[in-house]
Design an enzyme around this catalytic site. Structure first.
Site, PDB file in Angstrom:
ATOM      1  CG  ASP A  80      68.710  92.214 -35.484  1.00 45.00           C
ATOM      2  OD1 ASP A  80      69.083  92.392 -36.129  1.00 45.00           O
ATOM      3  OD2 ASP A  80      67.884  92.994 -34.880  1.00 45.00           O
TER       4      ASP A  80
HETATM    5  N1  URA Z   1      63.361  90.963 -35.482  1.00 45.63           N
HETATM    6  C1  URA Z   1      64.349  91.998 -35.041  1.00 45.63           C
HETATM    7  O1  URA Z   1      63.928  92.479 -34.935  1.00 45.63           O
HETATM    8  N2  URA Z   1      65.617  91.385 -34.668  1.00 45.63           N
HETATM    9  C2  URA Z   1      65.417  89.727 -34.503  1.00 45.63           C
HETATM   10  O2  URA Z   1      67.645  89.365 -34.088  1.00 45.63           O
HETATM   11  C3  URA Z   1      65.245  89.138 -35.039  1.00 45.63           C
HETATM   12  C4  URA Z   1      64.230  89.869 -35.156  1.00 45.63           C
END
Ligand code: URA
Length: 242
Positions: free
Chosen positions: A103
């Site tokens: 993310d």
């Molecule tokens: N899980 C999440 O919630 N975000 C990420 O970036 C990776 C794994």
């Protein structure tokens, strides 16, 4: 391409070290010593020997990046900065892309490559590649969440996650979660399913490779031979590989 750039992009020496080696006669192109490290070569065709060792043009490039906050795991985006912008121009021309997504606000280990077969194979749900994330939570983790993770958390949309390992910090305000799958926002949604909220997330391992503590956020390095081999061991050989 300038030969000093070619050598430094491969991580063999800095451009200044390359210029010094050239002056000492330690840089050969097609069998002839070049004293000027600014000469241009064709990396695919020229035969280069640097400090006595043949330098191979590598078709595939494998990079470890310590992703900072605010970057999108993509090669382009209309408005937001993307992780490939953190690489030097020369590497960007090699058409690298991130293996999997983090993310925008997640930091940490990201592998980039132009080896489509390896990336595709590592991301296949069949491969069950292990990833570990360090997280912080808004509230102390409830007693028993470790068992819920092991049994398999059910997300708000009904998806039943595979068994995952949660190892809580002593104050239970965070810890490390190990997953073998990679659904959208998975860690955040798993923690949310226990009535809590992730406030900070960092990937610390991917497929047995650990984030190099010497890399600051936004910094990158080439994978070592051992790291590269540990990735290729996990995937089936390409039909054309001998
Ligand atoms: N899980 C999440 O919630 N975000 C990420 O970036 C990776 C794994």
């Amino acid at each position: 391409m300038r030969i000093d750039k070619f050598i430094s992009d491969l991580g063999l020496a800095s451009r200044r070290e390359c210029a010094e080696a050239a002056k000492r006669g330690q840089l050969l192109v097609d069998g002839v010593a070049v004293r000027d490290a600014s000469v241009h070569i064709d990396p695919k065709k020229s035969s280069v020997v640097f400090r006595g060792a043949a330098v191979e043009y590598e078709k595939f490039v494998y990079i470890m990046l310590n992703k900072p906050e605010g970057y999108i795991s993509a090669t382009e985006d209309g408005s937001l900065p993307v992780v490939t912008e953190l690489l030097p121009e020369q590497l960007r021309r090699r058409e690298l892309f991130p293996v999997g997504r983090l993310d925008k606000d997640t930091v940490g280990l990201m592998i980039l490559t132009n080896d489509g077969w390896l990336a595709h194979s590592l991301l296949s749900p069949k491969r069950h590649v292990r990833k570990e994330y360090r997280f912080e939570a808004a509230e102390p983790l409830r007693d028993g969440v470790e068992e819920l993770f092991l049994k398999g958390i059910t997300l708000a949309d009904g998806y039943e996650c595979k068994s995952a390992e949660l190892s809580a910090d002593p104050d239970r305000l965070g810890g490390v979660i190990a997953l073998t799958e990679g659904k959208y926002h998975q860690i955040k949604r798993m923690v949310a399913a226990t009535g809590n909220r992730v406030t900070r997330l960092e990937r610390i391992t991917f497929a047995g490779i650990s984030l190099d503590g010497a890399l600051g956020r936004g910094e990158w390095r080439y994978l070592t031979d051992a790291e590269r081999e540990s990735l290729t061991r996990l995937v089936p050989p390409k039909a054309t590989d001998k």
